[in-house]
Design a protein around this motif. Structure first.
Motif, short mmCIF file in Angstrom:
data_model
loop_
_atom_site.label_atom_id
_atom_site.label_comp_id
_atom_site.label_asym_id
_atom_site.label_seq_id
_atom_site.Cartn_x
_atom_site.Cartn_y
_atom_site.Cartn_z
N SER A 136 0.71 -1.06 0.18
CA SER A 136 -0.12 0.03 -0.07
C SER A 136 0.81 1.16 0.14
O SER A 136 1.94 1.34 0.37
CB SER A 136 -0.96 -0.03 1.23
OG SER A 136 -0.20 0.21 2.52
N THR A 137 0.18 2.44 -0.42
CA THR A 137 0.98 3.49 -0.46
C THR A 137 1.52 4.10 1.13
O THR A 137 2.57 4.36 1.46
CB THR A 137 0.17 4.64 -1.15
OG1 THR A 137 0.08 4.40 -2.36
CG2 THR A 137 1.09 6.05 -0.84
N PRO A 138 0.61 3.97 2.03
CA PRO A 138 1.08 4.09 3.36
C PRO A 138 2.34 3.36 3.82
O PRO A 138 3.08 3.81 4.54
CB PRO A 138 -0.26 3.97 4.28
CG PRO A 138 -1.18 4.27 3.57
CD PRO A 138 -0.75 3.58 2.16
N LEU A 139 2.20 1.94 3.54
CA LEU A 139 3.44 1.19 4.16
C LEU A 139 4.55 1.48 3.12
O LEU A 139 5.77 1.45 3.70
CB LEU A 139 2.92 -0.45 3.83
CG LEU A 139 4.01 -1.32 4.01
CD1 LEU A 139 4.48 -1.34 5.36
CD2 LEU A 139 3.50 -2.91 3.71
N ALA A 140 4.36 1.79 1.96
CA ALA A 140 5.71 2.29 1.02
C ALA A 140 6.20 3.78 1.57
O ALA A 140 7.43 3.70 1.76
CB ALA A 140 5.09 2.46 -0.39
N ARG A 141 5.29 4.47 1.88
CA ARG A 141 5.99 5.83 2.74
C ARG A 141 6.59 5.38 3.90
O ARG A 141 7.70 5.96 4.27
CB ARG A 141 4.63 6.58 2.92
CG ARG A 141 4.19 7.15 1.72
CD ARG A 141 2.93 8.08 1.88
NE ARG A 141 3.60 9.24 2.70
CZ ARG A 141 2.63 10.28 3.25
NH1 ARG A 141 1.24 10.14 2.75
NH2 ARG A 141 3.26 11.21 3.99
N ALA A 142 6.03 4.51 4.73
CA ALA A 142 6.65 4.13 6.07
C ALA A 142 8.14 3.52 5.89
O ALA A 142 8.88 3.95 6.62
CB ALA A 142 5.83 3.12 6.91
N ILE A 143 8.26 2.83 4.78
CA ILE A 143 9.54 1.95 4.64
C ILE A 143 10.29 3.07 3.89
O ILE A 143 11.57 3.11 4.20
CB ILE A 143 9.24 0.92 3.34
CG1 ILE A 143 8.59 -0.29 4.05
CG2 ILE A 143 10.70 0.52 2.74
CD1 ILE A 143 8.00 -1.28 3.10
N ALA A 144 9.98 4.00 3.08
CA ALA A 144 10.74 5.03 2.51
C ALA A 144 11.38 6.13 3.64
O ALA A 144 12.46 6.27 3.78
CB ALA A 144 10.25 5.95 1.54
N ASP A 145 10.55 6.35 4.57
CA ASP A 145 10.81 7.10 5.54
C ASP A 145 11.68 6.55 6.65
O ASP A 145 12.71 7.15 7.09
CB ASP A 145 9.57 7.66 6.79
CG ASP A 145 8.74 8.64 5.70
OD1 ASP A 145 9.24 9.21 4.72
OD2 ASP A 145 7.50 8.61 6.23
N ALA A 146 11.74 5.22 6.80
CA ALA A 146 12.51 4.32 7.54
C ALA A 146 14.10 4.54 6.89
O ALA A 146 14.98 4.44 7.82
CB ALA A 146 11.88 2.91 7.97
N ALA A 147 13.89 4.21 5.55
CA ALA A 147 15.28 4.23 4.91
C ALA A 147 16.20 5.46 4.96
O ALA A 147 17.18 5.62 5.22
CB ALA A 147 15.15 3.70 3.65
N MET A 148 15.27 6.74 5.02
CA MET A 148 15.90 7.84 5.11
C MET A 148 16.57 8.32 6.23
O MET A 148 17.31 8.96 6.40
CB MET A 148 14.66 8.80 4.76
CG MET A 148 14.39 8.96 3.12
SD MET A 148 15.90 9.19 2.14
CE MET A 148 15.86 10.92 2.28
N GLU A 149 16.24 7.43 7.45
CA GLU A 149 16.72 7.59 8.75
C GLU A 149 18.34 7.11 8.61
O GLU A 149 18.86 7.35 9.82
CB GLU A 149 15.87 6.52 9.80
CG GLU A 149 14.79 7.38 10.14
CD GLU A 149 13.77 6.56 10.88
OE1 GLU A 149 14.25 5.89 11.68
OE2 GLU A 149 12.60 6.84 11.05
N CYS A 150 18.66 6.35 7.63
CA CYS A 150 20.24 5.58 7.58
C CYS A 150 21.05 6.97 7.63
O CYS A 150 22.05 6.80 8.01
CB CYS A 150 20.12 4.72 6.69
SG CYS A 150 19.36 3.35 6.97
N SER A 151 20.69 8.16 7.15
CA SER A 151 21.53 9.22 7.20
C SER A 151 20.88 10.24 7.94
O SER A 151 19.69 10.49 8.10
CB SER A 151 21.77 9.70 5.75
OG SER A 151 22.47 10.77 5.57
N ALA A 152 21.63 11.24 8.50
CA ALA A 152 20.91 12.52 9.29
C ALA A 152 19.86 13.09 8.36
O ALA A 152 20.50 13.76 7.43
CB ALA A 152 22.11 13.19 9.76
#
Length: 163
Positions: free
Chosen positions: A35-51
């Motif tokens: 789903s789009t909300p799940l895709a957004r959650a994954i993308a946001d979590a991946a962005m946390e790998c860098s400040a």
């Protein structure tokens, strides 16, 4: 005088079976997808790998390999955006990490490298429910191993939703 016409039993059985097979061939397919909300959650979590996601690009694709979410972080190079998408597409297409596929396709499967939109670089990870691949995430902006670890960490963060 009345004539009774009787179909042989095997003809009746054949007609019934053929009708049943045709009805199944025209049925509806039900598939799980990201789903789009799940895709957004994954993308946001991946962005946390860098400040604040500085230098990273992240793409999440669905089961058809189509982009659901695409984020280009501040300071990400222009090519990072496309690399993230292609890494995700590769992981989805081959149902394994893009780094695993890169290693496998060095020799015996080298012809697969000519397919459109695949890329033999690490950073793409399939999103699975059991053995079923419902999408993938691609990360670009670090080393191949670093991108892959970031993608895996992002999926792990939402693992409770992948059951």
């Amino acid at each position: 005088m009345r004539h009774h016409f009787r179909l042989p039993l095997f003809v009746c059985v054949f007609v019934m079976l053929a009708s049943s097979i045709m009805a199944h061939a025209q049925g509806v397919i039900s598939e799980r997808n990201i789903s789009t909300p799940l895709a957004r959650a994954i993308a946001d979590a991946a962005m946390e790998c860098s400040a604040n996601g500085v230098g990273l690009s992240v793409a999440v694709v669905d089961r058809a390999g189509l982009v659901r979410v695409w984020i280009r972080g501040d300071g990400s190079p222009p090519h990072g955006f496309d690399l993230a998408r292609r890494k995700a597409y590769t992981a989805r297409t081959f149902r394994q990490t893009s780094l695993e596929w890169a290693k496998r396709s060095e020799t015996a499967l080298a012809g697969q490298r000519g397919l459109a939109d695949v890329i033999p670089l690490g950073g793409g990870v399939p999103i699975k429910i059991g053995d079923e691949t419902i999408g993938a995430v691609g990360v670009s902006g670090s080393s191949q191993e670093g991108d892959e670890n970031c993608a895996k960490a992002a999926i792990a963060k939402v693992s409770d939703q992948l059951k």
